[in-house]
Write a protein that holds these residues in place. Sequence first.
Motif, PDB file in Angstrom:
ATOM      1  N   ILE A  95      18.464 -10.867  16.090  1.00 24.88           N
ATOM      2  CA  ILE A  95      18.170 -10.990  17.610  1.00 24.88           C
ATOM      3  C   ILE A  95      16.622 -10.751  17.841  1.00 24.88           C
ATOM      4  O   ILE A  95      15.893 -10.071  16.642  1.00 24.88           O
ATOM      5  N   ARG A  96      15.856 -11.044  18.662  1.00 22.77           N
ATOM      6  CA  ARG A  96      14.515 -10.883  19.050  1.00 22.77           C
ATOM      7  C   ARG A  96      14.223 -10.949  20.191  1.00 22.77           C
ATOM      8  O   ARG A  96      14.989 -11.504  21.306  1.00 22.77           O
ATOM      9  N   ARG A  97      13.287 -10.124  20.675  1.00 20.11           N
ATOM     10  CA  ARG A  97      12.732 -10.151  22.232  1.00 20.11           C
ATOM     11  C   ARG A  97      11.417 -10.181  22.362  1.00 20.11           C
ATOM     12  O   ARG A  97      10.741 -10.045  21.289  1.00 20.11           O
ATOM     13  N   ARG A  98      11.023 -10.672  23.560  1.00 21.32           N
ATOM     14  CA  ARG A  98       9.706 -10.572  23.653  1.00 21.32           C
ATOM     15  C   ARG A  98       9.557 -10.182  25.302  1.00 21.32           C
ATOM     16  O   ARG A  98      10.362 -10.487  26.134  1.00 21.32           O
ATOM     17  N   ALA A  99       8.385  -9.526  25.693  1.00 20.44           N
ATOM     18  CA  ALA A  99       8.131  -9.307  27.060  1.00 20.44           C
ATOM     19  C   ALA A  99       7.052  -9.861  27.612  1.00 20.44           C
ATOM     20  O   ALA A  99       5.955 -10.302  27.212  1.00 20.44           O
ATOM     21  N   SER A 100       7.229  -9.747  29.181  1.00 25.24           N
ATOM     22  CA  SER A 100       6.237 -10.210  29.884  1.00 25.24           C
ATOM     23  C   SER A 100       6.079  -9.512  31.242  1.00 25.24           C
ATOM     24  O   SER A 100       7.319  -9.063  31.758  1.00 25.24           O
ATOM     25  N   VAL A 101       4.920  -9.231  31.528  1.00 24.67           N
ATOM     26  CA  VAL A 101       4.558  -8.037  32.404  1.00 24.67           C
ATOM     27  C   VAL A 101       3.591  -8.625  33.516  1.00 24.67           C
ATOM     28  O   VAL A 101       2.510  -9.142  33.130  1.00 24.67           O
ATOM     29  N   ARG A 102       3.991  -8.474  34.785  1.00 25.12           N
ATOM     30  CA  ARG A 102       3.193  -8.901  36.010  1.00 25.12           C
ATOM     31  C   ARG A 102       2.862  -7.592  36.654  1.00 25.12           C
ATOM     32  O   ARG A 102       3.603  -6.853  37.090  1.00 25.12           O
ATOM     33  N   VAL A 103       1.441  -7.610  36.861  1.00 22.07           N
ATOM     34  CA  VAL A 103       0.732  -6.487  37.500  1.00 22.07           C
ATOM     35  C   VAL A 103       0.253  -7.031  38.804  1.00 22.07           C
ATOM     36  O   VAL A 103      -0.897  -7.785  38.753  1.00 22.07           O
ATOM     37  N   THR A 104       0.783  -6.373  39.867  1.00 21.45           N
ATOM     38  CA  THR A 104       0.288  -7.089  41.265  1.00 21.45           C
ATOM     39  C   THR A 104      -0.517  -5.976  42.060  1.00 21.45           C
ATOM     40  O   THR A 104       0.371  -4.976  42.562  1.00 21.45           O
TER      41      THR A 104
END
Length: 217
Positions: free
Chosen positions: A120-129
């Motif tokens: 398994i692998r994971r990646r993160a995406s963050v949005r700062v508004t």
Amino acid sequence: MSPRARRSLLPLLALWVCTIAGCGWHAPFVGEPAVGEPLAVPENPIFVPVVDHDFAWNQIVDALDDDFRIEREQRVQSLGGILTEGRIETFPTTGSTVFEPWRGDSTPGFERWHATLQSIRRRASVRVTPDGDGYLIQVIVYKELEDVDRPERANAGGAIRRHDGTLVQARDRVDNGPITLGWIPQGRDVTLEQRLLADIRNRLTQAQPPAGGLLHH
């Protein structure tokens, strides 16, 4: 096989079926209702008040950096008096197993066992508004399953002994294991999203430095 032996194999069989079928059990997170109660939709994005923009951004990056390696980031900036949206993307990270308790990218329970029994692998995406006196912070963690040409240590597809008298030499054949064909999307890891959001909220609701942090132009 005796009934006692069969009963001892039931937990292992249940875990195997759960892994293959992709059952959705997960370790409960803080605030999750008990069994039988309506399941509340986890809060994502969250609103966090911000006093110092540079301090807040550095804390968000630091919270992600504990579990992921940052691929690229675009800070919140002030352009003509208007704050722009910030984004953070990470590199994919191989899921931590039950033998790596010091790593936190796999949450306890199903997610950690899934990463132990499968690749398994994971990646993160963050949005700062920017929103008023704070930020709306959205964290999305994508989860993927490795797609290989054959199971590890499988003999299928290997050299087969011939019985027609032909001499077969396999001295130059090297088996380097399964070949990765790609990665199969498995949806989002909501439990890890909530843990990261809780960490970010705790960091930013603690005493922040006085207002006046510099923004990058």
